[in-house]
Design an enzyme around this catalytic site. Structure first.
Site, PDB file in Angstrom:
ATOM      1  N   TYR A  24      37.168  31.621  33.953  1.00 22.65           N
ATOM      2  CA  TYR A  24      37.747  32.959  33.852  1.00 22.65           C
ATOM      3  C   TYR A  24      39.161  32.573  33.795  1.00 22.65           C
ATOM      4  O   TYR A  24      39.570  31.723  34.552  1.00 22.65           O
ATOM      5  CB  TYR A  24      37.466  33.711  35.219  1.00 22.65           C
ATOM      6  CG  TYR A  24      36.087  34.646  34.860  1.00 22.65           C
ATOM      7  CD1 TYR A  24      35.879  35.449  33.891  1.00 22.65           C
ATOM      8  CD2 TYR A  24      35.152  34.459  36.064  1.00 22.65           C
ATOM      9  CE1 TYR A  24      34.889  36.279  33.927  1.00 22.65           C
ATOM     10  CE2 TYR A  24      34.184  35.140  35.792  1.00 22.65           C
ATOM     11  CZ  TYR A  24      33.656  36.046  34.889  1.00 22.65           C
ATOM     12  OH  TYR A  24      32.768  37.024  34.625  1.00 22.65           O
ATOM     13  N   ASP A  62      33.772  38.052  27.500  1.00 23.80           N
ATOM     14  CA  ASP A  62      33.203  39.198  27.666  1.00 23.80           C
ATOM     15  C   ASP A  62      33.415  40.038  28.987  1.00 23.80           C
ATOM     16  O   ASP A  62      32.975  41.103  29.022  1.00 23.80           O
ATOM     17  CB  ASP A  62      31.566  39.411  27.307  1.00 23.80           C
ATOM     18  CG  ASP A  62      30.879  38.675  28.336  1.00 23.80           C
ATOM     19  OD1 ASP A  62      31.291  38.215  29.308  1.00 23.80           O
ATOM     20  OD2 ASP A  62      29.805  38.529  28.202  1.00 23.80           O
ATOM     21  N   HIS A 101      26.446  38.747  29.263  1.00 24.77           N
ATOM     22  CA  HIS A 101      26.472  38.413  30.585  1.00 24.77           C
ATOM     23  C   HIS A 101      25.311  39.181  31.495  1.00 24.77           C
ATOM     24  O   HIS A 101      25.585  39.689  32.578  1.00 24.77           O
ATOM     25  CB  HIS A 101      27.982  39.437  30.923  1.00 24.77           C
ATOM     26  CG  HIS A 101      28.797  38.819  32.265  1.00 24.77           C
ATOM     27  ND1 HIS A 101      29.998  38.296  31.789  1.00 24.77           N
ATOM     28  CD2 HIS A 101      28.677  38.440  33.253  1.00 24.77           C
ATOM     29  CE1 HIS A 101      30.600  37.881  33.010  1.00 24.77           C
ATOM     30  NE2 HIS A 101      29.469  37.921  34.143  1.00 24.77           N
TER      31      HIS A 101
HETATM   32  O1  173 Z   1      28.962  38.776  36.788  1.00 25.79           O
HETATM   33  C1  173 Z   1      29.730  38.628  37.597  1.00 25.79           C
HETATM   34  O2  173 Z   1      29.340  39.135  38.697  1.00 25.79           O
HETATM   35  C2  173 Z   1      30.841  37.718  37.280  1.00 25.79           C
HETATM   36  O3  173 Z   1      30.923  37.429  36.419  1.00 25.79           O
HETATM   37  C3  173 Z   1      32.210  37.692  38.464  1.00 25.79           C
HETATM   38  C4  173 Z   1      33.271  38.103  38.016  1.00 25.79           C
HETATM   39  C5  173 Z   1      34.337  38.214  39.174  1.00 25.79           C
HETATM   40  C6  173 Z   1      33.910  37.726  40.476  1.00 25.79           C
HETATM   41  C7  173 Z   1      32.670  37.704  40.614  1.00 25.79           C
HETATM   42  C8  173 Z   1      31.676  37.565  39.705  1.00 25.79           C
END
Ligand code: 173
Length: 500
Positions: free
Chosen positions: A240, A268, A360
């Site tokens: 991320y 995404d 996702h």
């Molecule tokens: O799918 C999710 O839950 C995910 O990608 C996510 C994103 C940020 C924080 C925790 C999980």
């Protein structure tokens, strides 16, 4: 280190308010007063632990180093003399007692024969909040269900009499050996469901030659995972991208230094989907619910745990950033979350080494199509331009994969490998490392049988002619129900809990 202060429980208890808020995490004391309003999960949850030991609540949601890296060193006050901290006697609720009893009565691992079994057990034995977070998907949850259905709209065209005495389903992914054409896809917050979190995946994967993709938001720290690796074990990293690119640069370069073999950038999730099962869970039992009812405005913090901890993700990420990623790392770069042929072409032309056709796990844009369906148009479009096949550009699919037969369909249609997330997650939440090993074994058994029956001795022998995907893009197929047959058909059953 002799200048480290040792503090006592009563001293910490003095600082239990918004004006002075100290907490204990992992045996250390922190002054979080100035951080209260910056906490992505809101100040309220911290204040609940003001003056106390917050370790248990902190642990599943944060990597161990979150607090040390986010808080300036002058706020690290010292270590706690744990013998002086008043023990909080926690009452075990009736629900929790029931859950623990069910955990004891889990079906023995021998009785688990497919991926769905893990999901059934996990649904029963997981704490409600963990199940809500893991299982939830966005809006009406159409896409998460479609992910399964898509595989059922593809039929096999098996070949016979091909001497299938020996079959081999081993593969390479980004040039790395993999005992299965499957990698463990990233899922966050593993400690919500098992005290050892993602380490269960690491140990099982290392033992069986499977590649694990480490999540940016794993509960275990990146280094703890890498430190637990078997010699030569392969990892990918799911990324991320932080608004602060320096943080991302350091993270990526650290991962590369520690031997990670592929960088999967999630594309995404500029904003996290609204997962209503997860959101509703926050309104039950939490006083947050009451506050929302009163029309006050702390709602955003109560939209589920994922949303609370995802505020660092940069929604301004764009194609223009790709050259920057290329400049900071030599790892192969893969874009995870491509959903159209148009973007697959842009990805190819941007010079990345691969794409994951993914929605996702149905958790982002609801009614986005399945990765398997997207694969069809992506392969056609890339082929037209002479971009496919290309050994330096791999296509992966994830979402809804529960069987080796699903994997074989995706590979026949042009995927190099598939990602499997929730089934491995449910396997370790229900049975720890052993569960993950069992899941891998089930895949192996299914690959062996299905490849023999399909007439493919190696993955290279899988070809588009082995599947009929003509119905794949048809989202509504009207078939009159065969009631007589439906009513006599005996549904399969799931693994049984022991009688108490
Ligand atoms: O799918 C999710 O839950 C995910 O990608 C996510 C994103 C940020 C924080 C925790 C999980």
């Amino acid at each position: 280190m002799s200048d480290v202060q040792t503090l006592t429980g009563p001293e910490v208890e003095q600082h239990a308010s918004r004006d002075s808020c100290w907490i204990i995490v992992h045996g250390k004391v922190y002054d979080v007063t100035d951080f209260l309003d910056e906490h992505p999960g809101g100040s309220k949850i911290i204040l609940k632990y003001a003056g106390k030991d917050a370790t248990e609540a902190y642990e599943p949601i944060h990597p161990p180093d979150a607090i040390t890296t986010n808080l300036p060193t002058e706020k690290h006050l010292g270590v706690i003399d744990i013998t002086t901290v008043a023990k909080v006697i926690k009452e075990v609720s009736e629900d929790e007692k029931r859950r623990l009893a069910l955990m004891d009565a889990r079906p023995p691992l021998d009785n688990i024969i497919n991926m769905h079994d893990f999901e059934t057990v996990a649904r029963t034995v997981l704490p409600e909040k963990a199940w809500a977070y893991y299982s939830s998907a966005s809006d009406d949850e159409i896409t998460i269900r479609e992910n399964r259905l898509a595989y059922q709209r593809v039929w096999f065209r098996p070949r016979i009499l091909r001497d299938v005495s020996s079959v081999d389903w081993s593969s390479t992914i980004l040039g790395q050996k993999s005992s299965l054409p499957v990698y463990i896809s990233a899922t966050a917050l593993g400690k919500l469901g098992h005290p050892d979190g993602e380490l269960c995946l690491t140990k099982a994967a290392g033992k069986h030659g499977v590649i694990q993709m480490i999540a940016t938001l794993a509960s275990c720290s990146f280094d703890d995972i890498i430190d637990a690796a078997a010699p030569g074990q392969t990892f990918f990293l799911q990324l991320y991208v932080n608004r602060d690119r320096e943080i991302t640069r350091k993270y990526v370069q650290h991962a590369e230094k520690r031997g990670v073999k592929g960088l999967f950038i999630t594309v995404d999730a500029p904003q996290l989907g609204r997962r209503e099962k997860d959101m509703r869970m926050k309104f039950v039992g939490d006083d947050a619910g009451a506050k929302v009812q009163e029309g006050q405005s702390d709602v955003k913090k109560d939209q589920g745990v994922a949303r609370a901890i995802s505020s660092f993700i940069d929604p301004s990420l764009s194609w223009k950033d790709i050259p920057w990623f290329r400049s900071i790392t030599k790892m192969p770069i893969i874009l995870k979350g491509i959903a159209t042929a148009e973007d697959a072409i842009l990805a190819y032309e941007s010079g990345v080494q691969g794409i994951v056709l993914s929605n996702h796990g149905g958790r982002q844009l609801d009614t986005a199509r399945s990765g398997l369906e997207v694969l069809l148009e992506v392969v056609v479009a890339l082929r037209q331009r002479g971009y496919f096949p290309n050994p330096n550009f791999e296509i992966y699919v994830d979402g809804g994969v529960r069987r080796a037969s699903d994997v074989l369909k995706a590979i026949a249609l042009g995927a190099k490998a598939v990602g499997v997330g929730r089934p491995f997650l449910y396997a370790f939440c229900s049975y720890g490392q052993e569960g993950v090993e069992k899941a891998i074994q089930i895949f192996r058994d299914e690959f062996e049988m299905n490849m023999r029956l399909l007439g493919a001795r190696t993955l290279n022998e899988l070809e588009p002619e082995m599947v009929d995907a003509t119905a794949l893009t048809q989202h509504v197929v009207m078939v009159p129900q065969d009631n007589l047959y439906q009513n006599t058909y005996q549904p399969l059953t799931v693994a049984q809990f022991k009688q108490s």
